[in-house]
Scaffold this motif. Structure first.
Motif, PDB file in Angstrom:
ATOM      1  N   VAL A   1       0.817  -1.209   0.000  1.00 46.87           N
ATOM      2  CA  VAL A   1       0.000   0.000   0.000  1.00 46.87           C
ATOM      3  C   VAL A   1       0.852   1.260   0.000  1.00 46.87           C
ATOM      4  O   VAL A   1       0.577   2.216  -0.733  1.00 46.87           O
ATOM      5  N   ASP A   2       1.907   1.303   0.841  1.00 44.52           N
ATOM      6  CA  ASP A   2       2.745   2.504   0.935  1.00 44.52           C
ATOM      7  C   ASP A   2       3.308   2.887  -0.429  1.00 44.52           C
ATOM      8  O   ASP A   2       3.170   4.034  -0.880  1.00 44.52           O
ATOM      9  N   ALA A   3       3.956   1.941  -1.074  1.00 38.67           N
ATOM     10  CA  ALA A   3       4.594   2.224  -2.360  1.00 38.67           C
ATOM     11  C   ALA A   3       3.555   2.617  -3.405  1.00 38.67           C
ATOM     12  O   ALA A   3       3.789   3.520  -4.217  1.00 38.67           O
ATOM     13  N   ALA A   4       2.392   1.972  -3.386  1.00 36.15           N
ATOM     14  CA  ALA A   4       1.345   2.305  -4.353  1.00 36.15           C
ATOM     15  C   ALA A   4       0.862   3.739  -4.163  1.00 36.15           C
ATOM     16  O   ALA A   4       0.627   4.459  -5.139  1.00 36.15           O
ATOM     17  N   ALA A   5       0.720   4.178  -2.908  1.00 40.08           N
ATOM     18  CA  ALA A   5       0.284   5.548  -2.639  1.00 40.08           C
ATOM     19  C   ALA A   5       1.328   6.555  -3.116  1.00 40.08           C
ATOM     20  O   ALA A   5       0.993   7.584  -3.722  1.00 40.08           O
ATOM     21  N   HIS A   6       2.610   6.272  -2.828  1.00 40.54           N
ATOM     22  CA  HIS A   6       3.684   7.163  -3.311  1.00 40.54           C
ATOM     23  C   HIS A   6       3.680   7.250  -4.831  1.00 40.54           C
ATOM     24  O   HIS A   6       3.781   8.336  -5.411  1.00 40.54           O
ATOM     25  N   ARG A   7       3.571   6.096  -5.483  1.00 43.53           N
ATOM     26  CA  ARG A   7       3.612   6.070  -6.952  1.00 43.53           C
ATOM     27  C   ARG A   7       2.409   6.812  -7.539  1.00 43.53           C
ATOM     28  O   ARG A   7       2.522   7.490  -8.565  1.00 43.53           O
ATOM     29  N   GLY A   8       1.255   6.668  -6.913  1.00 46.29           N
ATOM     30  CA  GLY A   8       0.082   7.385  -7.391  1.00 46.29           C
ATOM     31  C   GLY A   8       0.296   8.886  -7.344  1.00 46.29           C
ATOM     32  O   GLY A   8      -0.052   9.606  -8.288  1.00 46.29           O
ATOM     33  N   ALA A   9       0.872   9.377  -6.241  1.00 48.37           N
ATOM     34  CA  ALA A   9       1.130  10.815  -6.115  1.00 48.37           C
ATOM     35  C   ALA A   9       2.146  11.281  -7.155  1.00 48.37           C
ATOM     36  O   ALA A   9       1.975  12.343  -7.770  1.00 48.37           O
ATOM     37  N   LEU A  10       3.200  10.499  -7.371  1.00 47.48           N
ATOM     38  CA  LEU A  10       4.206  10.866  -8.367  1.00 47.48           C
ATOM     39  C   LEU A  10       3.602  10.866  -9.772  1.00 47.48           C
ATOM     40  O   LEU A  10       3.939  11.724 -10.601  1.00 47.48           O
ATOM     41  N   ALA A  11       2.729   9.903 -10.057  1.00 42.22           N
ATOM     42  CA  ALA A  11       2.106   9.832 -11.371  1.00 42.22           C
ATOM     43  C   ALA A  11       1.275  11.077 -11.649  1.00 42.22           C
ATOM     44  O   ALA A  11       1.140  11.490 -12.813  1.00 42.22           O
ATOM     45  N   ALA A  12       0.726  11.685 -10.592  1.00 42.27           N
ATOM     46  CA  ALA A  12      -0.053  12.912 -10.745  1.00 42.27           C
ATOM     47  C   ALA A  12       0.827  14.147 -10.607  1.00 42.27           C
ATOM     48  O   ALA A  12       0.312  15.270 -10.550  1.00 42.27           O
ATOM     49  N   ASP A  13       2.146  13.925 -10.547  1.00 42.24           N
ATOM     50  CA  ASP A  13       3.113  15.021 -10.410  1.00 42.24           C
ATOM     51  C   ASP A  13       2.822  15.844  -9.158  1.00 42.24           C
ATOM     52  O   ASP A  13       2.902  17.078  -9.166  1.00 42.24           O
ATOM     53  N   GLY A  14       2.471  15.133  -8.075  1.00 41.84           N
ATOM     54  CA  GLY A  14       2.126  15.807  -6.833  1.00 41.84           C
ATOM     55  C   GLY A  14       3.119  15.516  -5.727  1.00 41.84           C
ATOM     56  O   GLY A  14       4.025  14.699  -5.876  1.00 41.84           O
ATOM     57  N   PRO A  15       2.959  16.168  -4.577  1.00 40.26           N
ATOM     58  CA  PRO A  15       3.889  16.018  -3.456  1.00 40.26           C
ATOM     59  C   PRO A  15       3.653  14.722  -2.679  1.00 40.26           C
ATOM     60  O   PRO A  15       2.512  14.310  -2.475  1.00 40.26           O
ATOM     61  N   THR A  16       4.739  14.107  -2.251  1.00 37.86           N
ATOM     62  CA  THR A  16       4.641  12.906  -1.416  1.00 37.86           C
ATOM     63  C   THR A  16       5.873  12.814  -0.535  1.00 37.86           C
ATOM     64  O   THR A  16       6.960  13.275  -0.915  1.00 37.86           O
ATOM     65  N   VAL A  17       5.722  12.237   0.658  1.00 41.89           N
ATOM     66  CA  VAL A  17       6.797  12.132   1.658  1.00 41.89           C
ATOM     67  C   VAL A  17       6.863  10.697   2.153  1.00 41.89           C
ATOM     68  O   VAL A  17       5.838  10.129   2.538  1.00 41.89           O
ATOM     69  N   ALA A  18       8.066  10.121   2.145  1.00 41.31           N
ATOM     70  CA  ALA A  18       8.282   8.784   2.713  1.00 41.31           C
ATOM     71  C   ALA A  18       9.060   8.929   4.011  1.00 41.31           C
ATOM     72  O   ALA A  18      10.116   9.574   4.038  1.00 41.31           O
ATOM     73  N   VAL A  19       8.542   8.351   5.081  1.00 43.70           N
ATOM     74  CA  VAL A  19       9.205   8.385   6.388  1.00 43.70           C
ATOM     75  C   VAL A  19       9.925   7.056   6.582  1.00 43.70           C
ATOM     76  O   VAL A  19       9.284   6.006   6.680  1.00 43.70           O
ATOM     77  N   PHE A  20      11.258   7.111   6.642  1.00 43.75           N
ATOM     78  CA  PHE A  20      12.081   5.904   6.726  1.00 43.75           C
ATOM     79  C   PHE A  20      12.344   5.497   8.176  1.00 43.75           C
ATOM     80  O   PHE A  20      12.344   6.325   9.082  1.00 43.75           O
ATOM     81  N   ALA A  21      12.626   4.198   8.362  1.00 41.00           N
ATOM     82  CA  ALA A  21      13.114   3.684   9.640  1.00 41.00           C
ATOM     83  C   ALA A  21      14.621   3.463   9.569  1.00 41.00           C
ATOM     84  O   ALA A  21      15.208   2.868  10.461  1.00 41.00           O
TER      85      ALA A  21
END
Length: 383
Positions: free
Chosen positions: A162-182
């Motif tokens: 789910v996480d990666a799919a949400a990030h990719r969806g935002a990038l596909a729309a040329d929109g902002p997205t943030v990944a919080v790493f451990a």
């Protein structure tokens, strides 16, 4: 703006201590990061502070870790990789993180061109199962894309599913997205998302509480969930198994007073057990089925309302009342003559004959041996 000494001290503390330690934050709040670092090095607390036996042991653990770390090298790597350290009080520090209180990060390492504080003003966390179903992946990607199209920042954990799919969806729309790493922002984990992280470093934002080069550690995946919840105005759980880490993010969202939203799933799907349990047991969980629902929850009151779902307009809906009354007079099965229909509809025979002609031309009725009957299409609820 945090001074140079305090900034270097916070970088060192990120390397020495586990993220969001309440005892260390108490020292920082009391005397500052430089004094906290001195306490770690010497084992002596600033005046006015006391520590329990367990806290004294943690000071010793931090001292050992600090000896094995190289915070100066971490800061040097930042310059080489275009990574920046953001501390409380800096212009880019999101004040929503202060809601974590004693669990607040000491600092954050950022990689990418996105502005963290600005992006978090309109942000939604979209999280869920790593082993997501095709349904979960599709919903997460659509949510990411549609939220990004409406200028909402999509925050997630960069994990598989789910996480990666949400990030990719935002990038596909040329929109902002943030990944919080451990782990460190220069450590691609999971490796399968290496390409995604490279694209996010170029166009979006990767953040972590751990210095560059830090490998992933199992417990830190749960610890970082509090940051995901705190950065966003609300959290959407797309899919979650019974023991999913996404449920931990949900608990942080509730604790911080953030909106908690849940996408319903199939009742017999293992990936939906956690979501369905939240909807059944948590009175604060809000069922959402798309981005419009999400924005209605986290957006401006009265200004970001989701459109009301409309019923489909059927051909019979376009009929005038008299014609519809004649149509409703026909039996569901069999046929009826004009005189019978006139009596049932309460109309004169001439009017009924005229309406029967209109209904026949519209494909609603057809001639039968004993009068008129409904066509097969008109017997359907969709006609």
């Amino acid at each position: 703006m945090t001074g140079t000494g305090e900034r270097e001290a916070r970088a060192a503390l990120c390397a020495a201590a586990e993220p969001g330690d309440a005892f260390l934050n108490r020292i920082i709040d009391h005397a500052g990061a430089s004094a906290a670092l001195a306490a770690v090095r010497t084992g002596r607390l600033p005046g006015g502070l006391e520590a329990g036996e367990g806290e004294v042991r943690r000071l010793e653990q931090w001292r050992i870790r600090l000896g094995a770390s190289a915070p100066e090298e971490d800061l040097a790597v930042c310059k080489e990789m275009d990574v920046r350290l953001v501390c409380p009080g800096d212009p880019e520090w999101p004040t929503t993180l202060d809601d974590l209180g004693a669990a607040r990060p000491y600092a954050l390492w950022l990689r990418g061109p996105g502005d963290l504080r600005y992006g978090c003003l309109r942000s939604v966390a979209v999280v869920g199962s790593r082993g997501a179903s095709a349904y979960g992946l599709r919903v997460a990607a659509e949510l990411g894309a549609e939220l990004a199209e409406r200028d909402w920042t999509v925050i997630s954990g960069g994990a598989l599913g789910v996480d990666a799919a949400a990030h990719r969806g935002a990038l596909a729309a040329d929109g902002p997205t943030v990944a919080v790493f451990a782990n460190g922002v220069d450590v691609p984990y999971p490796a399968a998302n290496d390409g995604l992280f490279a694209e996010m470093a170029r166009r979006a934002l990767l953040i972590s509480e751990s210095p560059p080069g830090t490998p992933p550690q199992r417990l830190r995946f749960l610890v970082r969930n509090r940051v995901i919840a705190a950065l966003s105005r609300g959290t959407v759980i797309v899919e979650a198994e019974r023991r999913s880490g996404a449920l931990n993010t949900a608990s942080w969202a509730r604790r911080l007073g953030r909106s908690l939203m849940v996408v319903p799933g199939q009742v017999d799907s293992r990936s939906s057990v956690g979501c369905l349990r939240l909807l059944r047991e948590d009175p604060d969980a809000i069922l959402v089925t798309g981005s419009a629902d999400v924005i209605e929850v986290v957006g401006r009151i009265g200004a970001d309302l989701a459109p009301q779902p409309s019923s489909p307009v059927l051909p019979r809906d376009r009929l005038d009342p008299a014609t519809r009354a004649v149509l409703e007079s026909l039996p569901a099965r069999g046929s009826a003559g004009p005189a019978q229909l006139a009596a049932k509809a309460g109309m004169d025979l001439a009017t009924v004959n005229g309406k029967l002609g209109l209904l026949s031309a519209g494909g609603f009725i057809e001639r039968a041996a004993n009068g008129w009957r409904l066509t097969r299409a008109a017997r359907s609820r969709d006609y």
